[in-house]
Design an enzyme around this catalytic site. Structure first.
Site, mmCIF file in Angstrom:
data_model
loop_
_atom_site.group_PDB
_atom_site.id
_atom_site.type_symbol
_atom_site.label_atom_id
_atom_site.label_comp_id
_atom_site.label_asym_id
_atom_site.label_seq_id
_atom_site.Cartn_x
_atom_site.Cartn_y
_atom_site.Cartn_z
ATOM 1 N N LYS A 1 0.840 -1.200 0.000
ATOM 2 C CA LYS A 1 0.000 0.000 0.000
ATOM 3 C C LYS A 1 0.875 1.251 0.000
ATOM 4 O O LYS A 1 1.894 1.319 0.701
ATOM 5 C CB LYS A 1 -0.906 -0.004 1.240
ATOM 6 C CG LYS A 1 -1.903 1.146 1.286
ATOM 7 C CD LYS A 1 -2.816 1.016 2.504
ATOM 8 C CE LYS A 1 -3.823 2.143 2.616
ATOM 9 N NZ LYS A 1 -4.702 2.009 3.799
ATOM 10 N N SER B 1 -9.644 2.009 3.227
ATOM 11 C CA SER B 1 -8.799 2.760 2.320
ATOM 12 C C SER B 1 -7.816 1.905 1.528
ATOM 13 O O SER B 1 -7.223 2.346 0.560
ATOM 14 C CB SER B 1 -8.000 3.787 3.130
ATOM 15 O OG SER B 1 -7.132 3.139 4.067
ATOM 16 N N SER C 1 -9.950 -0.654 7.297
ATOM 17 C CA SER C 1 -9.415 -0.446 5.955
ATOM 18 C C SER C 1 -8.710 -1.653 5.359
ATOM 19 O O SER C 1 -8.283 -1.604 4.207
ATOM 20 C CB SER C 1 -8.457 0.749 5.957
ATOM 21 O OG SER C 1 -9.168 1.939 6.195
#
Length: 479
Positions: A80, A155, A179
Site C-alpha cells: 500500500k 482505504s 481499511s
C-alpha cells in the site's frame, strides 16, 4: 509458467523448488502482467521492476547455493502506498507527495525484503488512508475486479483489488477503522488486522497513530498467516511495537476447532441487508458442523462506536497531517508570504476528505471542546475495549459480519459522508479495542458480490483467529 492470477505462496515455492521457473522470470512476468491488467482497476500507482528483479536475483542465488530462499522467497507482493519504500515513490495517493521518494524502508517492507519477497509495486488507496471506498485517491478511484462498476472498499482498496485481480500473490495494507477487512470483504479475499503493536508502524505514514495497524491481504488463510509471520514482531524503531512472541501460525492454525466457543455479538446483526445476514448465518452453520459451540454475546457500547471513532481518528489526523505544509518534502504553492504559502499549499493539494477530517479534528481538539469531545471519546473507547475483554473471557473468538452490505457502486455514497462512514460500523470497534480481527470470504450474493465473515480474538491471540478461519476455509466456506 503457471497462471499468475491464481498462484499461491505454496505454488510459488514449489515452482521455484522444481525449477518450473526462476524467481527472476517470475518477477518479470509478474510486473508485465500487473502493468497490462492495471488499467482495468487502477490498483497500482507505481511499479518497481528494478526492486523486484534485484530481490529475485538474490532469491535465485540462494536457491543455487542450496540455501533457504526465505519465508516469502520469490513471492510477488504489492505494498500500500502509505508504507515507505526506499528509492520507490510513496505518494499516499495525494498530490502533496506526488514526487516524494523516501530514503528508507518501513519496517514491514524491510521484513518483506528479508523474507525474500518480490515487491512489484505500490497499491492505490484513499488519500492518506482516509476513506471507505478508495474513491478519495488523487490519482483516480480503484475499481473492484469482481464488478468494475463497484468500489473495492477503502482505504486499502488497491491492496485488496490487486490480490483479487491476480496481479499480486499477496499485499500489505493498513487498517485504522476497517481499511483491511472491509476491502477484503468487498473483493472476496482474506484480510488480516493484527493486534495493535504486533506489526511495527515505523515507516507507515501516520493517519491516526493510536489506531493504525499494518496487515496482509492474500487469497487464502495460510498465505495471510505466512505474510503476517514474516512482518510481525518487536521493532526497536517503534516504541508501540510489542515484545509478545510471534506464534508459528502455520502449525497453530491446523489444530482442530471442535469444542471452540464462538460468541455472536447481537448488536452486529442489526441493520444488516438480508442477503448479507443470510451468508453470515450460513457461515455460522459451517462452524457448528465443525463442532464449535455458538452462543450469543453482547457488546453494549457498539452504538457509540462511530461517534467515538470519528472524534479520535480526526483529532489524531489533524495533528499528524500538520507536518504537510509545503516547507520540506511536499508539493508547494507559490505565495507572497509564509502564512499564505501554508494556506495555499494545504488548500490546493489536500483532497476534500482530508480537509473535512482535518477541520473536524482541529475543532474537537480546540480550547473549550477538548474535554467535551476528545476526552469523552477516549472514555467511550475504554468502555468499548472493555466490552470485548468481557466477551472474550467466555469465548475463544467472536464472529460477525464485516459490512452491513456488499460492495456498492462507484459514486453511490460520495455525496453523503455519513452514509459512507456507516459502512465501517462493524469494523471500527476492533481497531478501537486494539484486538486482532480478520475477514474471510463467506460466499457471494445473487449478484455475485462477495461477502466477508469477520473473526475477532483476544490480544495477541491471532492463532485462535487463524485456526477458526482456516478450518472454515478448508470446510469449503459458504457457496
Amino acid at each position: 509458467m503457471e497462471n499468475l492470477a491464481s498462484l499461491t505462496i505454496a505454488q510459488v515455492k514449489e515452482g521455484l523448488r522444481t525449477k518450473k521457473f526462476s524467481a527472476l522470470e517470475l518477477a518479470r512476468e509478474a510486473v508485465r502482467f500487473a502493468e497490462a491488467e492495471n488499467p482495468k482497476t487502477n490498483g497500482y500507482l507505481t511499479f518497481s521492476p528494478e526492486l523486484a528483479e534485484e530481490a529475485a536475483s538474490l532469491v535465485d542465488a540462494r536457491i543455487a547455493r542450496g540455501e533457504d530462499p526465505g519465508l516469502l522467497g520469490g513471492v510477488p507482493i504489492a505494498v500500500k502506498d502509505v508504507l515507505s519504500t526506499k528509492g520507490v515513490r510513496t505518494t499516499c495517493a495525494s498530490r502533496l507527495l506526488e514526487k516524494y521518494v523516501p530514503a528508507y524502508d518501513a519496517t514491514a517492507v524491510d521484513r518483506l525484503k528479508a523474507a525474500g519477497a518480490l515487491i512489484i509495486g505500490k497499491a492505490n488507496c484513499d488519500e492518506f488512508a482516509m476513506g471507505s471506498s478508495n474513491e478519495n485517491s488523487a490519482f483516480g478511484p480503484v475499481r473492484n475486479p469482481v464488478a468494475l462498476d463497484r468500489v473495492p472498499g477503502g482505504s486499502s482498496g488497491g491492496s485488496a483489488a490487486v490480490v483479487a485481480q491476480g496481479t499480486a500473490v499477496a499485499s500489505l495494507g493498513s487498517d485504522t477503522g476497517g481499511s483491511i477487512r472491509q476491502p477484503a470483504s468487498f473483493c472476496g479475499v482474506v484480510g488480516v488486522t493484527p493486534t495493535y503493536g504486533r506489526v511495527s508502524r515505523y515507516g507507515l505514514v501516520a493517519f491516526a497513530s493510536s489506531l493504525d495497524h499494518v496487515g496482509p491481504f492474500a487469497r487464502n488463510v495460510s498465505d495471510a498467516a505466512l505474510v503476517l509471520e514474516a512482518i510481525a514482531g518487536r521493532d526497536e524503531l517503534d516504541a508501540t511495537s510489542a515484545f509478545a512472541p510471534v506464534d508459528d501460525y502455520q502449525t497453530e492454525m491446523r489444530k482442530p476447532v471442535a469444542g471452540m466457543k464462538i460468541g455472536i455479538p447481537k448488536e452486529y446483526f442489526e441493520g444488516l441487508e438480508a442477503e448479507t445476514g443470510d451468508k453470515i448465518h450460513a457461515g455460522l452453520d459451517v462452524l457448528r458442523k465443525l463442532g464449535c459451540e455458538i452462543k450469543e454475546v453482547s457488546l453494549p457500547h457498539t452504538p457509540y462506536a462511530i461517534s467515538c471513532y470519528y472524534i479520535i481518528c480526526t483529532a489524531e489526523a489533524s495533528s499528524n497531517l500538520a507536518r504537510y505544509d509545503g516547507v520540506r518534502y511536499t508539493a508547494r504553492a507559490e505565495a507572497a508570504t509564509l502564512t499564505d504559502m501554508y494556506a495555499k499549499t494545504r488548500g490546493e493539494f489536500f483532497g476534500m476528505e482530508c480537509k473535512r477530517r482535518i477541520m473536524l479534528g482541529t475543532y474537537v481538539l480546540s480550547h473549550g471542546y477538548y474535554d467535551a469531545f476528545y476526552l469523552k471519546a477516549q472514555k467511550v473507547r475504554t468502555l468499548i475495549a472493555g466490552d470485548f475483554s468481557n466477551a472474550l473471557r467466555d469465548v475463544d473468538a467472536l464472529v460477525a459480519p464485516v459490512s452491513p452490505f456488499p460492495a456498492f457502486k462507484i459514486g453511490e455514497k460520495m455525496a453523503d459522508p455519513m452514509q459512507m462512514y456507516l459502512s465501517d460500523i462493524y469494523t471500527i470497534t476492533g481497531d478501537l479495542a486494539g484486538i486482532p480481527c480478520m475477514s474471510v470470504p463467506c460466499g457471494n450474493t445473487a449478484q455475485g458480490l462477495p461477502v466477508g465473515m469477520q473473526i475477532f480474538s483476544g490480544h495477541f491471540k491471532e492463532s485462535s483467529m487463524f485456526r477458526l478461519a482456516y478450518a472454515f476455509e478448508q470446510a469449503g466456506g459458504v457457496a
